[in-house]
Motif scaffolding. Structure first.
Motif, PDB file in Angstrom:
ATOM      1  N   ALA A   7       0.687  -1.063   0.139  1.00  0.00           N
ATOM      2  CA  ALA A   7      -0.086  -0.072  -0.006  1.00  0.00           C
ATOM      3  C   ALA A   7       1.036   1.143   0.026  1.00  0.00           C
ATOM      4  O   ALA A   7       1.990   1.265   0.452  1.00  0.00           O
ATOM      5  CB  ALA A   7      -0.787  -0.108   1.144  1.00  0.00           C
ATOM      6  N   THR A   8       0.549   2.345  -0.548  1.00  0.00           N
ATOM      7  CA  THR A   8       0.909   3.740  -0.395  1.00  0.00           C
ATOM      8  C   THR A   8       0.986   4.240   0.884  1.00  0.00           C
ATOM      9  O   THR A   8       0.260   3.844   1.853  1.00  0.00           O
ATOM     10  CB  THR A   8       0.497   4.746  -1.572  1.00  0.00           C
ATOM     11  OG1 THR A   8      -0.708   4.820  -0.790  1.00  0.00           O
ATOM     12  CG2 THR A   8       0.301   4.166  -2.849  1.00  0.00           C
ATOM     13  N   ALA A   9       1.966   5.139   1.292  1.00  0.00           N
ATOM     14  CA  ALA A   9       1.969   5.576   2.570  1.00  0.00           C
ATOM     15  C   ALA A   9       0.520   6.316   2.963  1.00  0.00           C
ATOM     16  O   ALA A   9       0.131   6.169   4.169  1.00  0.00           O
ATOM     17  CB  ALA A   9       3.015   6.820   2.729  1.00  0.00           C
ATOM     18  N   GLU A  10      -0.114   7.047   1.838  1.00  0.00           N
ATOM     19  CA  GLU A  10      -1.328   7.525   2.252  1.00  0.00           C
ATOM     20  C   GLU A  10      -2.636   6.529   2.420  1.00  0.00           C
ATOM     21  O   GLU A  10      -3.290   6.865   3.257  1.00  0.00           O
ATOM     22  CB  GLU A  10      -2.009   8.505   0.836  1.00  0.00           C
ATOM     23  CG  GLU A  10      -3.086   9.262   1.187  1.00  0.00           C
ATOM     24  CD  GLU A  10      -3.374  10.016  -0.168  1.00  0.00           C
ATOM     25  OE1 GLU A  10      -4.247  10.651   0.018  1.00  0.00           O
ATOM     26  OE2 GLU A  10      -2.688  10.053  -1.147  1.00  0.00           O
ATOM     27  N   GLN A  11      -2.448   5.350   1.685  1.00  0.00           N
ATOM     28  CA  GLN A  11      -3.636   4.481   1.864  1.00  0.00           C
ATOM     29  C   GLN A  11      -3.421   3.846   3.252  1.00  0.00           C
ATOM     30  O   GLN A  11      -4.144   3.260   4.114  1.00  0.00           O
ATOM     31  CB  GLN A  11      -3.209   3.275   0.865  1.00  0.00           C
ATOM     32  CG  GLN A  11      -3.833   3.766  -0.643  1.00  0.00           C
ATOM     33  CD  GLN A  11      -3.187   2.777  -1.599  1.00  0.00           C
ATOM     34  OE1 GLN A  11      -2.313   1.955  -1.592  1.00  0.00           O
ATOM     35  NE2 GLN A  11      -4.169   2.509  -2.703  1.00  0.00           N
TER      36      GLN A  11
END
Length: 280
Positions: free
Chosen positions: A3-7
């Motif tokens: 997952a991305t840091a934002e997700q």
């Protein structure tokens, strides 16, 4: 897929947990595991030091110290806790092949004696964490309950310090299986309900639970437990801040851990029969 840091941040805020976070490659995880297992073999005839290794791997092995300081891991945690970060502890949870060991439904912050909930655990898989091997299970949103009552079982099959479990009903159908490959991690809140089942595979299930806190936290007893400052600054002085290990399984580092063990025993087993505990 990671997952991305934002997700990860969005999932954590909503559910109280997020995964997967790529900490390192599978090959790197294999190297860290090999270092750990070599250290276990070296300490096989010294139960006291072997126990400390499993409770303080980041204080005794440079490979684990490097893992808890990885910039992208620290960045992911900083998004949720802020720029100043300490590692309060980094204990190992090991289920040997075909083991019946389990972890009952519990909340991490129950017996840690910390004065607030500004804590986040990054659980790093050093071997495959699957349903068959006894991966962790989380109940989404359960961190909103804050602290609930627990009971102590001191069950020898339970990997927790006091065999603790929540004294409320948990609907197993709500739980999410946290499947991770070696080198991946999950993040979870200290009030999240979580558990794990037995290891039904022929491979050890090895995980490192890295507990990050804000330096503003403190032990309610006033004890200055041993921590590592991994980002930012400590403007409070509530803990004993240790640098990186002085060597691999160095005597000086074992001395620091031994001193901290006395604090952990007082804190984790307050009001209980400490001699029965599985840890420290």
């Amino acid at each position: 897929m990671s997952a991305t840091a934002e997700q990860l941040a969005n999932s954590y805020e909503r559910d109280g947990f997020a995964f997967p976070l790529d900490v390192m490659s599978a090959d790197e995880a294999g190297t860290v595991r090999a270092d750990l297992e070599a250290a276990e073999a070296e300490l096989a005839d010294d139960p006291s030091r072997l126990s400390m290794l499993r409770s303080y791997p980041d204080r005794l092995l440079p490979s684990f110290d490097a893992m808890v300081r990885k910039p992208h891991v620290v960045d992911a945690v900083s998004r949720l806790l802020g720029p100043d970060l300490m590692v309060w502890s980094s204990g190992l949870f090991i289920k040997d092949a075909n083991s019946t060991n389990i972890v009952t439904w519990h909340q991490d912050l129950t017996y840690w004696g910390l004065d607030d909930a500004d804590e986040l655990t990054v659980w790093v898989a050093l071997s495959p964490a699957t349903v068959e091997s006894g991966c962790m299970r989380f109940v989404p949103g359960s961190h909103r309950h804050r602290q609930v009552a627990h009971t102590d079982t001191f069950d020898a099959n339970n990997l927790l310090s006091r065999g603790q479990e929540v004294a409320v009903e948990v609907d197993e159908s709500d739980a999410v299986d946290i499947v991770l490959r070696p080198g991946q991690a999950s993040m979870h809140h200290g009030h999240l309900f979580h558990s794990s089942g037995p290891n039904r595979t022929g491979n050890r299930r090895i995980g490192a639970a890295v507990r990050y806190i804000r330096p503003s936290m403190k032990q309610q007893t006033g004890d200055r437990s041993l921590v590592a400052l991994v980002a930012g600054t400590d403007d409070f002085g509530h803990f004993t801040v240790a640098g990186s290990p002085r060597g691999r399984l160095a005597d000086e580092d074992f001395d620091l851990c031994r001193q901290d063990t006395e604090i952990k025993r007082r804190v984790l087993y307050a009001g209980a029969e400490a001699r029965k505990g599985q840890r420290y």
